[in-house]
Design an enzyme around this catalytic site. Structure first.
Site, short mmCIF file in Angstrom:
data_model
loop_
_atom_site.label_atom_id
_atom_site.label_comp_id
_atom_site.label_asym_id
_atom_site.label_seq_id
_atom_site.Cartn_x
_atom_site.Cartn_y
_atom_site.Cartn_z
N GLY A 137 0.81 -1.22 0.00
CA GLY A 137 0.00 0.00 0.00
C GLY A 137 0.84 1.26 0.00
O GLY A 137 1.92 1.30 0.57
N THR B 248 5.25 1.41 5.94
CA THR B 248 3.87 0.97 6.13
C THR B 248 3.17 1.90 7.10
O THR B 248 3.71 2.24 8.15
CB THR B 248 3.74 -0.48 6.66
OG1 THR B 248 2.39 -0.69 7.07
CG2 THR B 248 4.61 -0.73 7.88
N ASP C 292 0.79 1.01 8.78
CA ASP C 292 0.34 0.18 9.90
C ASP C 292 1.32 0.19 11.07
O ASP C 292 0.95 -0.17 12.18
CB ASP C 292 0.14 -1.27 9.43
CG ASP C 292 -1.01 -1.40 8.46
OD1 ASP C 292 -1.91 -0.55 8.50
OD2 ASP C 292 -0.99 -2.34 7.65
N MET D 128 -7.72 2.51 9.38
CA MET D 128 -7.02 1.32 8.88
C MET D 128 -6.19 0.66 9.98
O MET D 128 -5.68 1.34 10.88
CB MET D 128 -6.11 1.68 7.71
CG MET D 128 -6.84 1.84 6.40
SD MET D 128 -5.68 2.14 5.02
CE MET D 128 -6.82 2.15 3.62
N GLY D 129 -6.02 -0.65 9.88
CA GLY D 129 -5.24 -1.40 10.84
C GLY D 129 -5.84 -2.78 11.02
O GLY D 129 -6.84 -2.93 11.69
N GLU E 230 -10.24 -1.02 11.77
CA GLU E 230 -11.01 -1.86 10.83
C GLU E 230 -10.87 -3.34 11.19
O GLU E 230 -11.74 -4.15 10.89
CB GLU E 230 -10.52 -1.63 9.39
CG GLU E 230 -9.05 -1.97 9.20
CD GLU E 230 -8.51 -1.72 7.80
OE1 GLU E 230 -9.22 -1.17 6.95
OE2 GLU E 230 -7.34 -2.06 7.58
N TYR F 31 -9.00 5.48 1.94
CA TYR F 31 -7.70 5.74 1.31
C TYR F 31 -7.13 7.11 1.63
O TYR F 31 -5.94 7.34 1.41
CB TYR F 31 -7.81 5.48 -0.19
CG TYR F 31 -7.98 4.00 -0.45
CD1 TYR F 31 -6.99 3.12 -0.02
CD2 TYR F 31 -9.11 3.48 -1.03
CE1 TYR F 31 -7.14 1.75 -0.18
CE2 TYR F 31 -9.27 2.11 -1.20
CZ TYR F 31 -8.28 1.25 -0.77
OH TYR F 31 -8.41 -0.10 -0.92
N GLN G 294 -6.36 8.45 4.39
CA GLN G 294 -5.35 8.44 5.45
C GLN G 294 -3.97 8.01 4.98
O GLN G 294 -2.98 8.25 5.65
CB GLN G 294 -5.82 7.56 6.61
CG GLN G 294 -5.98 6.10 6.25
CD GLN G 294 -6.92 5.36 7.17
OE1 GLN G 294 -6.70 5.29 8.36
NE2 GLN G 294 -7.98 4.79 6.62
N ARG G 295 -3.89 7.35 3.84
CA ARG G 295 -2.56 6.93 3.38
C ARG G 295 -2.08 7.71 2.17
O ARG G 295 -0.92 7.60 1.80
CB ARG G 295 -2.57 5.43 3.06
CG ARG G 295 -3.28 5.05 1.79
CD ARG G 295 -3.30 3.53 1.62
NE ARG G 295 -3.69 3.15 0.28
CZ ARG G 295 -3.98 1.91 -0.09
NH1 ARG G 295 -3.92 0.94 0.80
NH2 ARG G 295 -4.30 1.63 -1.32
#
Lengths: 407, 407
Positions: free
Chosen positions: A13, A136, A138, A180-181, A237, A295, A297-298
């Site tokens: 990602g 990442t 994450d 996200m996560g 998520e 999307y 957030q990234r």
């Protein structure tokens, strides 16, 4: 020694600063007299198979710097996870193009790809140097204190929740924001990053590190709402029940999986809607709103932590330097916090990072499993970068005495 | 002449710069020697009924400036729409507190509230001066060239789509982003604001000004996807069929309405999910992702157009100046574009703005009703403000000749 042809690619990602790492590695590699060309593979390892290369040696400094400031993988990315056959095909192409060094910018799936590739290179007696460059949002790579991409995404999430807290204070009600996560809750926890006053939201944070219990969740929300007349909630998520089943799969009709076997959690608003419905149904609160950050957030253009920008550039540069000066054939560039706030970079072993997932330490999560600790806030604060905007409020002590209504 | 006690309140949905207008009006009003107090009503007109006032005369300049830079209504907001009974209750409070001037910052619902209030004031022979200060991210106020709050929200949406375009180029597939906008498509159209290359997304834009046809939509998406291997789509939450029925109500179980009779469109991911399902089902494309921008687009901390910041402050200041120097008892501050780029402010009649909705002019929408025109881009460009980040790409002409695969 770094020489001949160098190949670089981006996997997984996108992040806000992944191109800083690309440009860092390209520019640093170009400094070595023995380096003939720096090639970029388009769309990760799939671009190697397709011989889809760009000669990044021909790029101007001006354009590379403009690309560095652009979010998302400029070379394109992929979710492909090479098996042995795939790796053999990769070798054929690398051999044909006489490529001796491969830099792969990515997360734990991408680092695992690199581990397989480096092992197959040894078996095939092909002299290939593989260096993994971490990224990442994450923040789930082992060995690393944190991972490039996370600080900027954290800044986005913290800024979003700071705004939403004001919005929720202005128009009351309950707000659920899904972040996200999948396994690691770092990014969701970052929702607390811009909290200032004790009654600022997010008031509740639910992470995939803990078991999600719908009854406890609804009870938590009602308690906050009864106290403050409002409630802001951040949810990963990847929240799941005691059996490990993601809450989202409880209602998804078709579960979609990628090549790594991961269930699709993003790109749908289903989880936020499910949680909102549960709150409405079980508490009777009417104004309940949910957003899925998705999307934005990234990839959002223009929300970058300067700490992240600098570090992402450095891990790219370091990859080229380690490739030249280190005795180790393969490795992964890792970030280590050595001061408050200062970092060091090391070349660690691929096997220590590849395919592994770091989650939030227990000391970062509160006992009730619905919030973060001061220790996490200390960990997060420097990563958000300089000049974080601050949400201010009017002085509530300047109340005007009531004339008609006396309470 | 502006004197005695002045009251200010904020209504409707928050924006990134609504507190600039609050602070502009408060500071300008405080400059007049005859002004005894500037009160702020908490949560709009409902705060008047409840006599819930803050004395903003006691606020320091330092804190007011900090609040000005904070998104969302610092005084709190409301969705209440006063009827005659409600207005009579308001008069009682205004009379009791000897308030002669009322500034109400809000959109078309709030300006209609003010129209009713000013009419009731005349009937009740209460000497009240009502000035409406415009704000709305929807940009749908008549008379005005554009409305404070819209430029910053437009900058957010343009920045988000610029990032998402990169994301979608890196990992291919179809992306649907649902943007706020019930009747007016301005904010959704702003998704095109940061487009640079001709193949940049959003490739398709659907607005509530046109009828949404699912068959044509799916066909459009397939055409773009077949050509580019990807497709980015911006959709207004308010898209509707030929009968005017919102597409979202086709699947929502319970339709929720606010006090103004508006159906709830935001705070749920249902529309994005519906459109994604339709694309998957009817085109066979597997990687289809949808996001609903939700509350981030109106409250995100740290995404402000400087043009918007300045103008929002000015409409607040102007309200105080008009209240002092204009012969007109009531009115609404309006923004008029008089140069490229320059604006003038006027005090217009409440009835010309109140409860009315401006939608996008036909000349702003392309013939196929799936995109915007160059004329709209010219209209939008100056509003986005200075220093919009630019998304750059690598030089795709530097391809390396293939060795193994010859096509």
């Amino acid at each position: 020694m770094l020489k001949g042809k160098v190949l670089i690619a981006q996997g997984g990602g996108p992040t806000a600063v992944i191109n800083q790492s690309l440009v860092g590695a390209v520019l640093e590699a170009r400094n070595f007299a023995g380096v003939e060309h720096v090639y970029g593979a388009r769309h990760g390892v799939s671009g190697i198979i397709n011989e889809d290369f760009l000669d990044l040696s021909r790029e101007t400094l001006e354009n590379l710097e403009a690309v560095a400031d652009t979010p998302c993988s400029a070379l394109g990315s992929t979710r492909d996870k090479p098996d042995v056959k795939y790796c053999k095909d990769i070798f054929k192409v690398l051999q044909a193009h006489d490529i001796g060094t491969f830099f792969y910018i990515g997360g734990n799936d991408s680092s695992d790809t690199l581990r397989i590739l480096s092992e197959e290179a040894v078996k095939a007696k092909y002299a290939l140097r593989c260096i993994h460059i971490p990224k990442t949002i994450d923040n789930d790579l082992t060995v690393n204190d944190h991972t490039p991409g996370f600080p900027s995404a954290a800044r986005f999430v913290a800024s979003a929740f700071a705004g939403i807290n004001q919005d929720n204070a202005a128009l009351k009600g309950v707000y659920v924001g899904v972040v996200m996560g999948r396994h690691a809750g770092f990014l969701t926890a970052a929702a607390a990053g811009a909290k200032l006053y004790s009654d600022d939201g997010p008031h509740l944070i639910y992470l995939p590190e803990s078991t999600f219990d719908m009854t406890a969740f609804v009870k938590d929300v009602k308690r906050i709402y009864d106290k403050l007349g409002r409630c802001v909630i951040a949810v990963s998520e990847g929240i799941h029940d005691a059996k490990g089943t993601p809450i989202i799969t409880k209602l998804a009709k078709d579960v979609e999986r990628d090549a790594h076997g991961n269930i699709q959690l993003s790109g749908t608003g289903a989880l936020a809607d499910l949680l909102c419905d549960q709150i409405k149904e079980k508490t009777g609160i009417t104004r309940v709103r949910g957003d899925t950050f998705g999307y934005l957030q990234r990839s959002f253009l223009g929300c970058v932590s300067d700490v992240d920008r600098i570090e992402a550039r450095e891990v790219g540069r370091k990859a080229a330097l380690f490739a030249n000066y280190s005795d180790r054939a393969h490795g992964t560039v890792t970030i280590h916090r050595v001061g408050d706030y200062a970092v060091e970079y090391k070349l660690s072993q691929l096997k220590d990072v590849a395919g592994k997932t770091k989650v939030m330490h227990k000391s970062f999560i509160n006992r009730e499993a619905n919030g973060v600790t001061a220790k996490f806030m200390d960990y997060l604060a420097p990563l958000l970068g300089s000049n974080m905007p601050v949400a201010s409020r009017l002085d509530m002590s300047n109340g005007v005495p009531k004339i008609l209504t006396k309470k």
